[in-house]
Design a protein around this motif. Structure first.
Motif, short mmCIF file in Angstrom:
data_model
loop_
_atom_site.label_atom_id
_atom_site.label_comp_id
_atom_site.label_asym_id
_atom_site.label_seq_id
_atom_site.Cartn_x
_atom_site.Cartn_y
_atom_site.Cartn_z
N LEU A 61 0.80 -1.06 -0.01
CA LEU A 61 -0.02 -0.03 0.13
C LEU A 61 0.90 1.22 -0.04
N GLU A 62 0.24 2.38 -0.58
CA GLU A 62 1.25 3.71 -0.48
C GLU A 62 1.22 3.89 0.85
N ARG A 63 0.52 3.84 1.86
CA ARG A 63 0.75 4.14 3.17
C ARG A 63 2.05 3.51 3.91
N PHE A 64 2.48 2.32 3.12
CA PHE A 64 3.67 1.60 3.78
C PHE A 64 4.72 1.99 2.83
N HIS A 73 20.21 -3.38 7.58
CA HIS A 73 19.11 -3.88 8.22
C HIS A 73 18.08 -3.15 7.55
N SER A 74 16.85 -3.57 7.61
CA SER A 74 15.53 -3.03 6.87
C SER A 74 14.60 -2.50 8.07
N GLU A 75 13.86 -1.38 7.72
CA GLU A 75 12.75 -1.08 8.36
C GLU A 75 11.38 -1.02 7.45
N LEU A 76 10.50 -1.41 7.86
CA LEU A 76 8.98 -1.23 7.16
C LEU A 76 8.42 -0.18 8.20
N ASN A 77 7.78 0.80 7.42
CA ASN A 77 7.02 1.55 8.21
C ASN A 77 5.67 1.91 7.54
N LEU A 78 4.62 1.74 8.48
CA LEU A 78 3.20 1.57 8.47
C LEU A 78 2.65 2.91 8.87
N SER A 79 1.96 3.38 7.92
CA SER A 79 1.02 4.71 8.63
C SER A 79 -0.26 4.76 8.23
#
Lengths: 115, 114
Positions: A61-64, A73-79
């Motif tokens: 999704l565009e919110r992610f 390392h990786s980060e997944l941002n969910l808004s």
């Protein structure tokens, strides 16, 4: 133990909020993948990074959004979270960019609950 | 697009019974095929894989053969144990563009009883 670590293990938040999920790949692996597992959608590929660059995108999704840092390392941002974002989020890693038989090693997952 | 179809679960077997979980796929080109297992409360673990037609993957008594003519990769085990109770996922990967991803089936829950 796959060698892939994810934090936090559980996350409970409210609708409209923003959260960040973190993943550390296995030592030496350059590719990181994010997957979402939910009861209605099953296991869905979200996005792949290789050595800091986005390389493949799925039904994200565009919110992610996600990123991979120089230490890999990786980060997944969910808004703007919605109830339907409640799911188990897995990170996986593999050594190669796009080796056809490349095994992806999965972390234990982060369970996100949106209330 | 790519897709994987697995037999519906749950499957309930008695210990020492023979197990088959059917998996068929749709994909262009030459995908690699995988079986992953998910134990309760855990992440996915690779069980076995096959990267080309007629290859047989095997691990812990489980086997699956890559059949291109029938686009199938059925999982079998001759004698299941209670400890095999888990959810089994069939998956394929295919190199596309600049990246790689796994496409999963819906998963088949296996319960083995004494």
């Amino acid at each position: 133990d796959s060698g892939v670590t994810q934090t936090p293990k559980h996350l409970i938040t409210a609708t409209g909020q923003r959260v960040t999920l973190r993943c550390s790949p296995r030592s030496g692996d350059l590719s990181v993948y994010w997957y979402q597992q939910s009861l209605d959608q099953g296991l869905q590929f979200l996005i792949q990074y290789y050595n800091g660059e986005e390389r493949a995108k799925g039904n994200i999704l565009e919110r992610f959004s996600a990123q991979q840092f120089p230490d890999l390392h990786s980060e997944l941002n969910l808004s703007s979270l919605e109830l339907g974002d409640s799911a188990l989020y897995f990170c996986a890693s593999s050594p190669l960019l796009a080796g056809g038989g490349d095994t992806q090693y999965f972390g234990p997952g982060t369970r996100l609950t949106v209330l | 697009g790519d897709s994987v179809t697995q037999m519906e679960g749950p499957v309930t077997l008695s210990e020492e019974a023979f197990l088959t979980i059917n998996c068929t796929y749709t994909a262009t080109g030459y995908p690699s095929l995988f079986w992953y297992v998910q134990y309760p409360g855990e992440g996915l673990q690779l069980l076995l894989k096959a990267t080309k037609a007629d290859d047989k993957g095997s691990n812990k008594g489980f086997e699956a053969t890559y059949r291109k003519e029938t686009t199938s990769f059925h999982l079998e085990k001759g004698s299941v144990q209670v400890s095999d109770s888990a959810v089994y996922f069939c998956a394929l990967s295919r190199v596309t563009g600049g990246g790689n991803k796994l496409t999963f089936g819906t998963g088949t829950q296996l319960k083995v009883e004494l």
